[in-house]
Enzyme design. Sequence first.
Site, PDB file in Angstrom:
ATOM      1  N   GLN A  45      41.389 -24.262   5.895  1.00 20.78           N
ATOM      2  CA  GLN A  45      41.046 -25.239   4.860  1.00 20.78           C
ATOM      3  C   GLN A  45      41.807 -24.895   3.580  1.00 20.78           C
ATOM      4  OE1 GLN A  45      37.117 -25.655   2.926  1.00 20.78           O
ATOM      5  NE2 GLN A  45      37.055 -27.720   3.763  1.00 20.78           N
ATOM      6  N   TYR A 102      35.037 -31.579  -6.017  1.00 17.26           N
ATOM      7  CA  TYR A 102      36.070 -30.573  -6.312  1.00 17.26           C
ATOM      8  C   TYR A 102      37.253 -31.240  -7.022  1.00 17.26           C
ATOM      9  CZ  TYR A 102      33.651 -26.880  -3.850  1.00 17.26           C
ATOM     10  OH  TYR A 102      32.730 -25.924  -3.501  1.00 17.26           O
ATOM     11  N   CYS A 154      23.640 -13.423   5.956  1.00 11.00           N
ATOM     12  CA  CYS A 154      22.694 -14.405   6.480  1.00 11.00           C
ATOM     13  C   CYS A 154      21.329 -13.747   6.594  1.00 11.00           C
ATOM     14  CB  CYS A 154      23.165 -14.896   7.852  1.00 11.00           C
ATOM     15  SG  CYS A 154      21.902 -15.819   8.742  1.00 11.00           S
TER      16      CYS A 154
HETATM   17  C1  FMN Z   1      28.048 -20.248   2.291  1.00 12.25           C
HETATM   18  C2  FMN Z   1      28.638 -21.615   2.368  1.00 12.25           C
HETATM   19  C3  FMN Z   1      29.943 -21.818   1.943  1.00 12.25           C
HETATM   20  C4  FMN Z   1      30.521 -23.083   2.047  1.00 12.25           C
HETATM   21  N1  FMN Z   1      31.836 -23.225   1.712  1.00 12.25           N
HETATM   22  C5  FMN Z   1      32.469 -24.387   1.984  1.00 12.25           C
HETATM   23  C6  FMN Z   1      33.884 -24.460   1.876  1.00 12.25           C
HETATM   24  O1  FMN Z   1      34.572 -23.473   1.588  1.00 12.25           O
HETATM   25  N2  FMN Z   1      34.456 -25.664   2.136  1.00 12.25           N
HETATM   26  C7  FMN Z   1      33.735 -26.771   2.503  1.00 12.25           C
HETATM   27  O2  FMN Z   1      34.328 -27.836   2.716  1.00 12.25           O
HETATM   28  N3  FMN Z   1      32.399 -26.706   2.657  1.00 12.25           N
HETATM   29  C8  FMN Z   1      31.757 -25.539   2.431  1.00 12.25           C
HETATM   30  N4  FMN Z   1      30.409 -25.433   2.682  1.00 12.25           N
HETATM   31  C9  FMN Z   1      29.659 -26.599   3.216  1.00 12.25           C
HETATM   32  C10 FMN Z   1      29.606 -26.547   4.762  1.00 12.25           C
HETATM   33  O3  FMN Z   1      30.882 -26.766   5.326  1.00 12.25           O
HETATM   34  C11 FMN Z   1      28.644 -27.597   5.348  1.00 12.25           C
HETATM   35  O4  FMN Z   1      29.076 -28.884   5.004  1.00 12.25           O
HETATM   36  C12 FMN Z   1      27.204 -27.434   4.881  1.00 12.25           C
HETATM   37  O5  FMN Z   1      26.801 -26.079   4.916  1.00 12.25           O
HETATM   38  C13 FMN Z   1      26.255 -28.261   5.753  1.00 12.25           C
HETATM   39  O6  FMN Z   1      26.391 -27.912   7.111  1.00 12.25           O
HETATM   40  P1  FMN Z   1      25.354 -26.898   7.852  1.00 12.25           P
HETATM   41  O7  FMN Z   1      23.990 -27.472   7.642  1.00 12.25           O
HETATM   42  O8  FMN Z   1      25.785 -26.902   9.289  1.00 12.25           O
HETATM   43  O9  FMN Z   1      25.503 -25.569   7.191  1.00 12.25           O
HETATM   44  C14 FMN Z   1      29.781 -24.182   2.558  1.00 12.25           C
HETATM   45  C15 FMN Z   1      28.464 -23.970   2.963  1.00 12.25           C
HETATM   46  C16 FMN Z   1      27.891 -22.708   2.886  1.00 12.25           C
HETATM   47  C17 FMN Z   1      26.497 -22.501   3.386  1.00 12.25           C
HETATM   48  S1  SF4 Z   2      19.311 -18.595   7.873  1.00 12.59           S
HETATM   49 FE1  SF4 Z   2      19.488 -18.877   5.650  1.00 12.59          FE
HETATM   50  S2  SF4 Z   2      21.037 -17.354   5.058  1.00 12.59           S
HETATM   51 FE2  SF4 Z   2      21.264 -17.638   7.285  1.00 12.59          FE
HETATM   52  S3  SF4 Z   2      22.820 -19.210   7.498  1.00 12.59           S
HETATM   53 FE3  SF4 Z   2      20.822 -20.221   7.539  1.00 12.59          FE
HETATM   54  S4  SF4 Z   2      20.562 -20.853   5.427  1.00 12.59           S
HETATM   55 FE4  SF4 Z   2      22.136 -19.282   5.366  1.00 12.59          FE
END
Ligand code: FMN
Ligand code: SF4
Length: 476
Positions: A105, A178, A380
Amino acid sequence: MSDKFSKILEPIKIGTVEIKNRIAMAPMGILGLTNPDGSLNKRGIDYYVERARGGTGLIITGVFKVENEIDAMISGTPLISPAALTPFAELAEAVHAFGSKIFVQLTIGFGRVGHPMMLRKQPVSASAIPNYWDPRVTCRELKTEEVEEIVKKAAEAAVICRMADIDGVEIHAVHEGYLLDQFTIAFFNRRTDKYGGDLMGRLRFPIEIVKAIKKAVGEDFPVALRFSVKSFIKDWNQGGLPGEDFVEKGRDVEEGLKAAKILEAAGYDAFDADGGSYDAWYWAHPPTYQEHGLYLPLIEKLKKVVKVPVIVAGRMELPELAEKVLEEGTADMIGIGRGLLADPYWVNKVEEDRPEDILPCTGCHDGCLGRIFLGRPLSCAVNPAVGRESDYRLEPANKPKNVMCIGGGVAGLEAARVAAIRGHKVTLYEKSNTLGGHLIEVSVPKFKEDYKRLLDWYKLQLKKLNVDIKLDTEVS
Ligand SMILES: Cc1cc2nc3c(=O)[nH]c(=O)nc-3n(C[C@H](O)[C@H](O)[C@H](O)COP(=O)(O)O)c2cc1C
Ligand code: SF4
């Protein structure tokens, strides 16, 4: 091979690149996993390789900056420079050995949302607007030549990725507010040069980026785009809530769909789509309280107007939900972010038809996103081995022992599980008549059902590991 999850396990192509299944690791920033020059360190490589070992079809890395002088951040911020080549090549080779593919990315920058703690110079943006974190600080409007310079840097970064055998790049981002998004949204962009004005003018920056990359590395090199269909911005630093009636000041769905068609025509090969912005983080970073699959109503609309693959993340880590969404054609790929921090072996477990063994992410953000703003490396709450895959790998004990774990709360459950995996004979004592400790009351509200999943997961794992459980037994 599971029949129940056959759609998840079906291959797909993004541009010319074939991906072995429909699961993409959603991009997540990797604080603490880079060298001072911004290149990936050994821990960073191990972290991604673990998710490939776990069966993930496509790894999308967290952001890497394409330049660090105009949108200037502190050293150690992930950055593409010639120093990035060797670690990326090592990473690509290892990921390919597991049959997975990897996109890097590329972030165009943070602009208005750059955290003052992480900035080296005055923040920049499309126009002179307030910094998100400290509205007393006004961003410097980028000069036309600086925007052109960033386009060149994006193409140079893609060249380095291709040289390293990385399979594609994802541009970050017409999403979440962004820097690139600040150009595309009229609320932030008041420019009078070629990068401002009507929608076409505001989209000129991401259009020039994809064209420059394709020219530099070839049409066959996939370029995906992180894209928010809707911003959910009510006002500066104020987001709209689910179900709330408010006037959208960012990108509304109508403009989002128009923009997607224009960006697809410009050459983007996939949309990694969601909703939200820094001003509406409740959407961009969905906590426990948001629904699983919260972006699906937006993605359904996006899918109807573009032909290239659409990836959707957003609490999509429930295998049944992922399968249903793919089966119904609402999205082409499922992005899993935090679910893969919690359990890197998500795909393998689905493939082996044992989804009940997937360690649930609780949506807490405590160990992952929450730590970024404390300057702590990625971790995590339920899987402390994230980013320490080599150091924390569970090896069999040299000499198995009888281990007594006292207390059946989450700490006792985890201690018993780890000791049993290492080959010890474990007995767990709990003075009440049930396991779980505080997980019991925490998991009562409907919106905290993931904690109930976590408790059920522990009970199942201890059973499978033959841990001897003594309830109603106080240890004195
Ligand atoms: C720790 C963390 C860092 C993230 N950094 C980015 C990133 O660098 N670029 C991006 O497009 N999204 C970033 N996101 C968003 C994730 O790509 C994703 O859209 C979001 O966490 C929702 O998906 P999930 O519920 O599967 O985590 C980040 C999310 C988390 C939790
Ligand atoms: S359990 Fe909590 S700390 Fe671990 S990935 Fe999910 S949201 Fe993040």
